[in-house]
Design an enzyme around this catalytic site. Structure first.
Site, PDB file in Angstrom:
ATOM      1  N   PRO A 205      22.796 -71.585  -2.199  1.00 45.80           N
ATOM      2  CA  PRO A 205      21.337 -70.958  -2.408  1.00 45.80           C
ATOM      3  C   PRO A 205      20.297 -71.474  -1.344  1.00 45.80           C
ATOM      4  O   PRO A 205      20.728 -72.512  -0.575  1.00 45.80           O
ATOM      5  CB  PRO A 205      21.004 -71.296  -3.604  1.00 45.80           C
ATOM      6  CG  PRO A 205      21.785 -72.473  -4.103  1.00 45.80           C
ATOM      7  CD  PRO A 205      22.914 -72.440  -3.067  1.00 45.80           C
ATOM      8  N   SER A 261      17.953 -63.820   7.268  1.00 44.10           N
ATOM      9  CA  SER A 261      17.473 -63.162   8.462  1.00 44.10           C
ATOM     10  C   SER A 261      18.502 -62.770   9.694  1.00 44.10           C
ATOM     11  O   SER A 261      19.488 -63.209   9.400  1.00 44.10           O
ATOM     12  CB  SER A 261      16.494 -64.336   9.189  1.00 44.10           C
ATOM     13  OG  SER A 261      17.252 -65.447   9.387  1.00 44.10           O
ATOM     14  N   THR A 262      17.816 -61.997  10.470  1.00 47.72           N
ATOM     15  CA  THR A 262      18.956 -61.465  11.300  1.00 47.72           C
ATOM     16  C   THR A 262      19.483 -62.601  12.387  1.00 47.72           C
ATOM     17  O   THR A 262      20.547 -62.631  12.820  1.00 47.72           O
ATOM     18  CB  THR A 262      18.121 -60.119  12.068  1.00 47.72           C
ATOM     19  OG1 THR A 262      18.014 -59.328  11.171  1.00 47.72           O
ATOM     20  CG2 THR A 262      18.993 -59.642  13.129  1.00 47.72           C
ATOM     21  N   GLU A 282      23.561 -58.828   5.112  1.00 44.14           N
ATOM     22  CA  GLU A 282      22.535 -58.216   4.724  1.00 44.14           C
ATOM     23  C   GLU A 282      21.464 -58.775   5.246  1.00 44.14           C
ATOM     24  O   GLU A 282      20.999 -59.875   4.695  1.00 44.14           O
ATOM     25  CB  GLU A 282      22.481 -58.153   3.300  1.00 44.14           C
ATOM     26  CG  GLU A 282      23.621 -57.643   2.403  1.00 44.14           C
ATOM     27  CD  GLU A 282      23.513 -56.014   2.282  1.00 44.14           C
ATOM     28  OE1 GLU A 282      22.840 -55.436   2.803  1.00 44.14           O
ATOM     29  OE2 GLU A 282      24.693 -55.177   2.040  1.00 44.14           O
ATOM     30  N   CYS A 316      13.510 -57.358   1.829  1.00 46.06           N
ATOM     31  CA  CYS A 316      13.914 -56.809   3.065  1.00 46.06           C
ATOM     32  C   CYS A 316      13.914 -55.478   3.190  1.00 46.06           C
ATOM     33  O   CYS A 316      13.959 -54.913   4.272  1.00 46.06           O
ATOM     34  CB  CYS A 316      15.484 -57.296   3.371  1.00 46.06           C
ATOM     35  SG  CYS A 316      16.356 -56.649   1.600  1.00 46.06           S
ATOM     36  N   SER A 474      16.387 -49.675  -5.041  1.00 42.25           N
ATOM     37  CA  SER A 474      17.351 -50.605  -5.673  1.00 42.25           C
ATOM     38  C   SER A 474      18.084 -50.366  -6.969  1.00 42.25           C
ATOM     39  O   SER A 474      17.328 -50.272  -7.855  1.00 42.25           O
ATOM     40  CB  SER A 474      16.921 -52.116  -5.418  1.00 42.25           C
ATOM     41  OG  SER A 474      16.575 -52.501  -4.519  1.00 42.25           O
TER      42      SER A 474
END
Ligand code: NAP
Length: 512
Positions: A205, A261-262, A282, A316, A474
């Site tokens: 986590p 994050s990307t 994701e 996100c 969601s």
């Protein structure tokens, strides 16, 4: 009449809802906040004995110190998961469903306690944390059932002496790296699918929010999930990269699922390529939120409040670029401003009535502050807020800026904060061109009462998910994920199990 905001129906659905403080179970939430990680069925410290501090973003109070594990501890967790896989993979889907169901029931029983932990470590208003618990637990409930439907196929053989069958097998140890913004649900969305498929898990986590993961481990133990099937390795940011590298490269790990994050996603994707690991990503979004002239403005404003301010804008799928058609622009902006001033109550999420918490940490606060400042410097206009909140600490004012262009930093980048960035447009083609002019493709939203336009735009928006006249998309049953640089694979729905299984082709030959 059309413009009246239906607060009551919004309030029923909304995460910004003001609510009574929930009743805690007899067990106090803090009894789930072990200052330990969880490996092979045991609550453990780091081998080094090191710990890191976890603080409440609402007031910077110290919540506790959790083990600052490094690669040696992570290796122990991988070994435990690998050993546990040798037996867990041979259990029946029904046996796995029974313990997963028990885990779900315990999460429901202690929902308010675990929600309070989410609020304490992430700053989220309690009503939203309870919403996250409901959402997070629903993945366990769903996959307990879906696991029983992981079926193979019998196909037509081209030869009379052969029979051909595909069976689905669990991939093995699944590693999971999760973010702080949904510290419960981002774990259950992955782990329940993996465990239902017969995989075992090693979860790392985020540094800011380890306690929700540890609480889930506690309940997994109480549910009777066997040792080594669900492991939690806590660490500070200093050790995250090395642990990540180990999870991506260990021959004992079959796949990695990452939410974050990307930039980090790209790094992990590269690292996983060496061992050709299965990967689910994701990543970040930059969601367009389009309001067409024909829209029901009350639906659109309510949708924006939900899609923009949930978790103080730190999701996100938060609406990032708000595109409004010229005829209704002024009215829409006026309504948004009015609604924000009426509904948003800033404060510590554990306090009654609060609907809007702090940002998660200093770096997130600086990021939002700098994005707004550079956007205003580059020509955007401030309509509301635009600075740190008078409460101080990590609070930032609910903000509106307008006249954003494609190069405006708040438009070009994912803000991850409570800033409404507006741009006026004239035609559907123009709105789509702006919406699609990004490398992100996670969620998009639009509001229109024109049926033909609804279908046209739904097809043409370049995102993995589209909210049509809805700002809350969601659900465990939904198929969550992005395209372009927003990710690979899907979570939630029955497709969420695909990442954790592979097809094995059995060819029976020499048959008479
Ligand atoms: P992040 O920095 O990428 O962190 C996410 C997780 O990765 C954390 O556990 C973090 O640990 C870990 N990490 C950081 N650097 C790492 C490395 N080099 N190797 C391995 N692990 C590493 O993202 P964030 O800022 O916490 O979260 C916000 C981002 O997540 C946003 O871009 C948001 O859009 C995205 N997000 C996406 C989804 C989705 O479903 N698509 C959902 C939620 C969030 P530490 O905390 O210890 O640094």
């Amino acid at each position: 009449m059309k413009y009246i905001i239906r607060l009551s129906s919004y309030a029923r659905k909304s995460s910004l809802l003001k609510m009574e403080a929930p009743k805690m179970s007899k067990v106090c939430y803090s009894s789930f906040m072990h200052n330990k990680a969880y490996i092979n069925g045991q609550f453990v410290t780091a081998a080094s004995g090191k710990t890191f501090e976890v603080r409440n973003p609402a007031n910077r109070d110290l919540l506790g110190c959790t083990p600052d594990m490094d690669v040696s501890d992570a290796q122990v967790a991988i070994d435990a998961a690998y050993d546990a896989f040798q037996t867990w993979q041979n259990t029946t889907a029904k046996e796995r469903a029974l313990v997963l169901r028990k885990w779900f029931e315990l999460c429901e029983k202690y929902k308010e306690d675990l929600a309070m932990i989410i609020t304490k470590e992430s700053g989220k208003p309690l009503a939203e944390s309870i919403g996250e618990m409901t959402y997070g637990s629903s993945f366990i409930e769903l996959y307990a059932e879906e696991g029983k439907r992981v079926n193979g196929e019998v196909v037509q053989s081209p030869s009379p002496s052969k029979e051909m069958i595909f069976i689905r097998k669990p991939i093995g140890v699944a590693a999971m790296i999760t973010p702080w913004n949904f510290p419960n649900a981002m774990i259950t969305r992955k782990a329940a699918a993996a465990m239902a498929a017969g995989c075992t898990c090693v979860v790392k986590p985020a540094e800011d929010t380890p306690y929700s993961a540890i609480a889930l481990a506690d309940l997994s133990q109480q549910a009777g999930i066997p040792s080594g099937v669900f492991n939690v390795v806590t660490s500070s940011k200093a050790n995250a990269a090395d642990i990540g590298t180990l999870l991506c490269t260990s021959p004992k790990v079959a796949g990695l699922s990452f939410t974050g994050s990307t930039a980090v996603g790209k790094l992990l994707y590269k690292q996983c390529s060496e061992g050709i690991k299965r990967i689910g990503l994701e990543l970040g979004g930059n969601a367009p939120f389009i309001v067409f002239d024909s829209a029901d403005l009350s639906k659109a404003v309510n949708g924006l409040m939900a899609a923009k301010f949930r978790n103080t804008g730190q999701t996100c799928i938060s609406a990032n670029r708000i595109l409004v058609q010229s005829k209704i622009y002024d009215k829409f902006v006026e309504l948004v401003k009015e609604t924000m001033q009426k509904q948003i109550v800033v404060g510590d999420g554990a306090e009654k009535g609060v609907t809007f918490g702090p940002l998660i940490n200093e770096s997130q606060l600086h990021k939002v502050e700098n994005l707004v400042k550079s956007s205003l410097d580059s020509g955007a206009k401030l309509l509301l807020g635009g600075k740190r909140h008078e409460k101080g600490g990590l609070y930032y004012e609910p903000t509106i800026i307008e006249d954003c262009a494609e190069h405006t930093p708040c438009f070009a980048e994912e803000i991850f904060g409570p800033v409404v960035c507006l741009r006026k447009f004239e035609s559907e083609e123009e709105a789509l061109a702006i919406a699609n002019s990004t490398n992100s493709g996670l969620a998009g939203y639009f509001f229109s009462e024109n049926l033909s336009q609804v279908w046209r735009v739904a097809h043409k928006l370049e995102t993995g998910m589209v909210g049509i006249n809805d700002g809350m998309i969601s659900a465990a049953e939904g198929c969550f994920g992005g395209i372009k640089e927003s990710g690979i694979g899907r979570e939630g729905s029955h497709h969420g199990m695909d990442e954790y299984t592979y097809f094995k082709y059995l060819c029976f030959g020499g048959l008479n």
